[in-house]
Design an enzyme around this catalytic site. Structure first.
Site, PDB file in Angstrom:
ATOM      1  N   SER A 158       0.849  -1.191   0.000  1.00 29.90           N
ATOM      2  CA  SER A 158       0.000   0.000   0.000  1.00 29.90           C
ATOM      3  C   SER A 158       0.879   1.234   0.000  1.00 29.90           C
ATOM      4  CB  SER A 158      -0.888   0.012   1.248  1.00 29.90           C
ATOM      5  OG  SER A 158      -1.504   1.272   1.442  1.00 29.90           O
ATOM      6  N   TYR A 184       0.140   0.064  10.643  1.00 30.93           N
ATOM      7  CA  TYR A 184      -0.219  -0.329   9.279  1.00 30.93           C
ATOM      8  C   TYR A 184       0.923  -0.007   8.317  1.00 30.93           C
ATOM      9  CZ  TYR A 184      -2.769  -0.480   4.840  1.00 30.93           C
ATOM     10  OH  TYR A 184      -3.177  -0.760   3.559  1.00 30.93           O
TER      11      TYR A 184
END
Length: 309
Positions: A158, A184
């Site tokens: 990501s 994350y």
């Protein structure tokens, strides 16, 4: 080094990328394939004639998805297998039960910005799910990947990796205040570093690994963020799940990537290396620390230590 470009781009769908590809006789595994871009990745691979295994936590949901994929593609080779990436025993059961070669492994499953949580082994939940679980899965399937002779591993990362490098001295937030977005970001950086080191270590086996940024897509991944994700992606840059799966399918199948590994792709093309956020278009650019070969080797060794402990 010239960045790899392809005929596809932002709006391309997984079906468009897969069209004309023949993977008959080949086998693929897609984790997290019961929802979101995992479904569309598996559907596109099934449309090429490949045998596709949906590796999922919820087997009932997986069976429902398998029937849908079979109906839409005509494939009779869509399998379902249980896999809980946070449970090493579950990963071991999956890998020990695999028989024969494996051509494509898509490490697609993931969690994002969830509240502070740890596994029974004390691993931070996002790092455990997004990185450690896929590390165990990939290394456990290494012999199957090597048996193919030209296998590919696709790791779904990501642009969130730009939020944090891997903090090697505290990956489990033992000394830092937990921040869901830093956790994350760290896990998504780990995804890229894994691709770099796996390609280096497994080159003699013909295995390549690349990381992809699927784009901004509203899926179950956003369940801990009220369905908004980071809330920073402009509406015009949001994709459908079919578009979000396109880069994964391209990296898994395109002849342009034959023998190519350790790289990062977005919108169906290799994206430039950056040294600070904002140096590339939104949702593009791979942080230099995520491609650092020394960091990749260090992460591999760190992960091996964690899973042995």
């Amino acid at each position: 080094m010239t960045l790899i470009q392809t005929p596809f781009g932002f709006a391309s769908t997984a079906a468009e990328v897969a069209e004309g590809t023949d993977l008959s006789g080949r086998r693929a595994v897609v984790t997290g394939a019961s929802s979101g871009i995992g479904v569309e990745t598996a559907r596109a691979l099934a449309s090429t004639g490949a045998e596709v295994t949906l590796a999922v936590r919820d087997v009932a949901a997986g069976e429902h998805t398998a029937k849908d994929i079979a109906a839409s593609t005509g494939s009779t080779a869509v399998r379902v297998a249980e896999l809980d990436l946070t449970d090493p025993a579950s990963v071991a059961a999956f890998t020990s039960g695999w028989d024969g070669p494996l051509h494509v492994l898509v490490a697609n499953a993931g969690v994002m910005a969830n509240p502070e949580q740890y596994t029974e082994r004390g691993w931070e939940w996002q790092f455990a799910t997004n990185h450690i679980g896929h590390f165990l899965l990939s290394t456990g399937l290494h012999s199957a990947l090597a048996a193919d002779g030209s296998a590919r591993v696709v790791v779904v990362s990501s642009s969130g990796h730009q939020l944090s490098p891997v903090v090697f001295d505290d990956v489990n937030f033992a000394f830092r205040c937990y921040d869901p977005w830093l956790a994350y970001g760290q896990s998504k950086t780990a995804n890229v570093l894994f691709a770099v080191e796996a390609t280096r270590r497994w080159a003699r086996d013909g295995i390549t690994a690349n990381a992809v940024m699927p784009g901004g897509i509203f899926t179950n991944l956003q369940r801990h963020t009220d369905g908004r994700g980071s809330g920073t992606v402009p509406p015009e840059l949001m994709k459908t799940p079919e578009q979000g799966a396109a880069t994964s399918v391209l990296v898994a199948t395109s002849p342009l990537l034959e023998g190519i590994g350790g790289r990062y792709f977005a919108d169906c093309a290799e994206t430039p290396t950056i040294d600070r956020r904002g140096e590339a278009p939104p949702l593009h650019g791979v942080a230099r620390y995520a491609l650092d070969p020394d960091g990749a080797a260090r992460l591999w060794e760190l992960t091996e230590g964690l899973v042995r402990a």
